[in-house]
Design an enzyme around this catalytic site. Structure first.
Site, PDB file in Angstrom:
ATOM      1  N   LEU A   1      86.312  26.504 -39.014  1.00 59.58           N
ATOM      2  CA  LEU A   1      85.214  27.134 -38.283  1.00 59.58           C
ATOM      3  C   LEU A   1      85.689  27.403 -36.867  1.00 59.58           C
ATOM      4  O   LEU A   1      86.439  26.605 -36.289  1.00 59.58           O
ATOM      5  CB  LEU A   1      83.984  26.220 -38.261  1.00 59.58           C
ATOM      6  CG  LEU A   1      83.264  25.999 -39.595  1.00 59.58           C
ATOM      7  CD1 LEU A   1      82.127  24.997 -39.427  1.00 59.58           C
ATOM      8  CD2 LEU A   1      82.742  27.301 -40.167  1.00 59.58           C
ATOM      9  N   ASP A   2      85.239  28.515 -36.301  1.00 62.90           N
ATOM     10  CA  ASP A   2      85.639  28.857 -34.938  1.00 62.90           C
ATOM     11  C   ASP A   2      85.098  27.849 -33.930  1.00 62.90           C
ATOM     12  O   ASP A   2      84.174  27.086 -34.217  1.00 62.90           O
ATOM     13  CB  ASP A   2      85.111  30.255 -34.569  1.00 62.90           C
ATOM     14  CG  ASP A   2      85.702  31.343 -35.445  1.00 62.90           C
ATOM     15  OD1 ASP A   2      86.829  31.161 -35.925  1.00 62.90           O
ATOM     16  OD2 ASP A   2      85.011  32.366 -35.648  1.00 62.90           O
ATOM     17  N   PHE A   3      85.655  27.894 -32.737  1.00 59.85           N
ATOM     18  CA  PHE A   3      85.268  26.998 -31.651  1.00 59.85           C
ATOM     19  C   PHE A   3      83.764  27.038 -31.397  1.00 59.85           C
ATOM     20  O   PHE A   3      83.125  26.007 -31.172  1.00 59.85           O
ATOM     21  CB  PHE A   3      86.033  27.397 -30.376  1.00 59.85           C
ATOM     22  CG  PHE A   3      85.819  26.485 -29.201  1.00 59.85           C
ATOM     23  CD1 PHE A   3      86.380  25.220 -29.168  1.00 59.85           C
ATOM     24  CD2 PHE A   3      85.057  26.904 -28.118  1.00 59.85           C
ATOM     25  CE1 PHE A   3      86.193  24.382 -28.073  1.00 59.85           C
ATOM     26  CE2 PHE A   3      84.861  26.071 -27.017  1.00 59.85           C
ATOM     27  CZ  PHE A   3      85.440  24.810 -27.003  1.00 59.85           C
TER      28      PHE A   3
END
Length: 291
Positions: A103-105
């Protein structure tokens, strides 16, 4: 041999077969062969470097759910010193946690982590078409044409992409919530699809990966072991046989690392139609402290 290496998380069985044929794998100092059986106590090495295989040679495989807050990276180390998901997870000695997708930041939600490399590889492989579901808060006015394009398919820089389903779950003003599903996990794919029709994603939460859903009352920053039924469902989804022997069911354990509020996931919701947008309240957004 190739099964053991895949379960450790080095790579897929096919890739491990190629490494064995190339002579990169050795057992007790001797070149390994395809189909060779290995036992506890034997030393396996790759390119001359010893490999820890304790968990793959009979140890209990573990799979956990982690509710990732926004503001954490899915990497083990960050040169900038930003927090990572591994700062919050239980420490393992011999096996290691393998992340099933990332998952992205700035994306929150469900992450699956396992010590079974073969399971992880299968769950992520495009051929399995494992469905992912996201709760998306979109900023801007959404019309029927945009929704039709998102499901028909849009050409992105790395190829065509589309949502399999889009469900309108309400909202007010400029912000509106949708639940979307797709069967692949390219980088920032959900955000890029909405951006391609001129809209901005202001909040993104993964709420399901295959048969495993994010528990409704599980706060951001917590992790939990999968129970026997969940593990079996995940193995079946990956095309792997369920456990043969009866094993002790472990009570779900939750480790609190930081507070947060799980976004509500409305049970209802109607698929998009050329009707006036719902005026119901949107899902409550997480308020966890950012990294």
């Amino acid at each position: 041999m190739q099964k053991v290496l895949a379960r450790v998380g080095i790579g897929s069985r096919r890739e491990m077969e190629r490494w064995i044929e190339e002579g990169r794998i050795a057992v007790d100092g001797a070149r390994a062969t395809l189909g060779q059986r290995v036992e506890p106590g034997q030393t396996i090495s790759i390119d001359g470097r010893p490999l820890s295989t304790g968990a793959a040679l009979g140890g209990r495989q573990r799979t956990i759910i982690y509710h990732k807050p926004d503001g954490e990276l899915c990497t083990r180390d960050d040169p900038a010193g930003r927090p990572t998901i591994f700062d919050r997870l239980p420490v393992l000695r011999n096996p290691r946690w393998i992340t099933v997708g990332r998952l992205d930041f700035n994306t929150q939600g469900l992450l699956l982590l396992t010590t079974d490399g073969e399971l992880a590889n299968r769950l992520m492989h495009p051929s399995r078409e494992i469905e992912r579901e996201y709760a998306v808060r979109v900023l801007g006015k959404v019309d029927e044409t945009m929704l039709e394009r998102l499901q028909a398919g849009i050409e992105l820089e790395d190829g065509p992409a589309r949502f399999d389903t889009i469900v309108d779950v309400g909202g007010e003003g400029a912000n509106h919530w949708y639940h979307v599903t797709l069967k692949e996990g390219r980088q920032r794919e959900v955000r890029r699809l909405w951006e391609a029709v001129g809209l901005t994603v202001s909040r993104l939460v993964r709420v399901r990966y295959g048969p495993i859903a994010l528990p409704r009352h599980m706060h951001a920053g917590h992790w939990r072991e999968l129970d026997k039924e969940q593990t079996t469902a995940l193995l079946v989804a990956a095309g792997l046989p369920p456990p043969v022997r009866e094993s002790t069911t472990h009570k779900a354990s939750v480790r609190s690392t930081r507070t947060g509020v799980h976004p509500s996931q409305p049970r209802g919701g109607k698929k998009h139609a050329p009707k006036r947008a719902s005026r119901s309240k949107p899902p409550r957004a997480p308020r966890g402290r950012k990294g």
